[in-house]
Design an enzyme around this catalytic site. Structure first.
Site, PDB file in Angstrom:
ATOM      1  N   SER A  69      -3.687 -16.678   2.169  1.00 27.19           N
ATOM      2  CA  SER A  69      -3.617 -18.035   2.707  1.00 27.19           C
ATOM      3  C   SER A  69      -5.028 -18.582   2.920  1.00 27.19           C
ATOM      4  O   SER A  69      -5.957 -17.837   3.214  1.00 27.19           O
ATOM      5  CB  SER A  69      -2.890 -18.038   4.049  1.00 27.19           C
TER       6      SER A  69
HETATM    7  N1  SAH Z   1      -1.043 -13.322   5.162  1.00 25.99           N
HETATM    8  C1  SAH Z   1      -1.078 -12.860   3.802  1.00 25.99           C
HETATM    9  C2  SAH Z   1      -0.178 -13.732   2.960  1.00 25.99           C
HETATM   10  C3  SAH Z   1       0.181 -13.134   1.669  1.00 25.99           C
HETATM   11  S1  SAH Z   1       1.296 -14.105   0.726  1.00 25.99           S
HETATM   12  C4  SAH Z   1      -2.489 -12.919   3.280  1.00 25.99           C
HETATM   13  O1  SAH Z   1      -3.267 -13.749   3.758  1.00 25.99           O
HETATM   14  O2  SAH Z   1      -2.808 -12.146   2.380  1.00 25.99           O
HETATM   15  C5  SAH Z   1       2.842 -13.730   1.482  1.00 25.99           C
HETATM   16  C6  SAH Z   1       3.252 -12.299   1.512  1.00 25.99           C
HETATM   17  O3  SAH Z   1       4.589 -12.235   2.014  1.00 25.99           O
HETATM   18  C7  SAH Z   1       3.274 -11.611   0.146  1.00 25.99           C
HETATM   19  O4  SAH Z   1       2.492 -10.452   0.198  1.00 25.99           O
HETATM   20  C8  SAH Z   1       4.749 -11.300  -0.078  1.00 25.99           C
HETATM   21  O5  SAH Z   1       4.980 -10.106  -0.808  1.00 25.99           O
HETATM   22  C9  SAH Z   1       5.259 -11.202   1.340  1.00 25.99           C
HETATM   23  N2  SAH Z   1       6.698 -11.391   1.496  1.00 25.99           N
HETATM   24  C10 SAH Z   1       7.503 -12.331   0.945  1.00 25.99           C
HETATM   25  N3  SAH Z   1       8.784 -12.152   1.326  1.00 25.99           N
HETATM   26  C11 SAH Z   1       8.793 -11.068   2.144  1.00 25.99           C
HETATM   27  C12 SAH Z   1       9.815 -10.352   2.841  1.00 25.99           C
HETATM   28  N4  SAH Z   1      11.100 -10.714   2.787  1.00 25.99           N
HETATM   29  N5  SAH Z   1       9.453  -9.277   3.578  1.00 25.99           N
HETATM   30  C13 SAH Z   1       8.165  -8.879   3.649  1.00 25.99           C
HETATM   31  N6  SAH Z   1       7.156  -9.496   3.017  1.00 25.99           N
HETATM   32  C14 SAH Z   1       7.455 -10.587   2.262  1.00 25.99           C
END
Ligand code: SAH
Length: 220
Positions: A69
């Site tokens: 993000s």
């Molecule tokens: N805060 C993180 C955001 C990564 S993008 C950063 O800054 O790196 C969002 C993340 O949510 C991804 O890694 C994706 O795999 C995860 N995600 C999506 N759906 C999910 C679920 N149902 N359970 C766990 N993780 C999930």
């Protein structure tokens, strides 16, 4: 110390100070969050090829079709989660991703419980967070829709993937007085929501428009 913790050139403290100045111009007021974001090396969470862009205000790829993000969103969601309390006990994070948001949370709350559905991403995040000596974090490879019942209720829940609607189990695992920050929506129409659990029922505030990867079901 690993090669990347040092920071050179575009990853230096001066670059981070510019990011902080931008964040406060964008309306982030919580001094503690700004200080922590100034002192946390964001570039170590990214592939070397992208490290020089780590402090730009943009989302960047972290592999597996996911993105880190943008700094403003990390700061904004953290500020909304902390609310006026300024401090939280147990926080559940859905979507460990590269671990940067986790790193910021871990320096502000007592303990972070972080769930991710893509195992290699979570493993890499875990290594980076360990390098930063952040140890008040527990990791679970699971579907975030289920929350983490063993440690519920949580004082805060932060999701960094956009759900179509707020997962029921997450609502149930929020403590009374607790706050959840979650992007809701689909097809490019998403908004941040802040949910506060009251003695009976929930208050839901609809906040700014955002763009997140989708909140998926199951594990990969
Ligand atoms: N805060 C993180 C955001 C990564 S993008 C950063 O800054 O790196 C969002 C993340 O949510 C991804 O890694 C994706 O795999 C995860 N995600 C999506 N759906 C999910 C679920 N149902 N359970 C766990 N993780 C999930």
């Amino acid at each position: 110390m690993t090669r990347s913790l040092q920071g050179i050139g575009m990853t230096s403290l001066r670059t981070r100070e510019r990011m902080i100045k931008r964040l406060s111009e964008q309306g982030i007021h919580n001094k503690k969050i700004l200080e922590i974001m100034r002192d946390t090396p964001r570039h170590i969470f990214m592939d070397e090829a992208l490290a020089s862009r780590a402090y730009e205000d943009t989302a960047l790829p972290i592999g597996y079709n996911q993105t880190i993000s943008q700094p403003y969103i990390v700061a904004k969601m953290t500020e909304l989660l902390l609310g006026s309390s300024g401090h939280l006990g147990k926080v559940l994070e859905i979507g460990t991703g590269c671990g940067y948001q986790t790193a910021i949370l871990a320096q502000l709350v007592d303990h972070v419980y972080s769930i991710e559905r893509i195992l290699p991403l979570q493993k890499k995040a875990q290594d980076h967070l360990w390098d930063l000596k952040l140890k008040n974090i527990s990791y679970l490879y699971s579907d975030g829709n289920l929350g983490w019942p063993d440690y519920a209720p949580f004082d805060g829940i932060l999701a960094s993937a956009a759900a179509v609607e707020i997962p029921l189990q997450l609502l149930q695992q929020l403590a009374v007085g607790g706050i959840m920050v979650i992007p809701i929506g689909q097809n490019g129409q998403q908004a941040l929501q802040r949910v506060t659990r009251k003695t009976s029922g929930y208050d839901i505030e609809q906040l700014e428009a955002v763009t997140f990867v989708p909140f998926l079901s199951g594990k990969e």
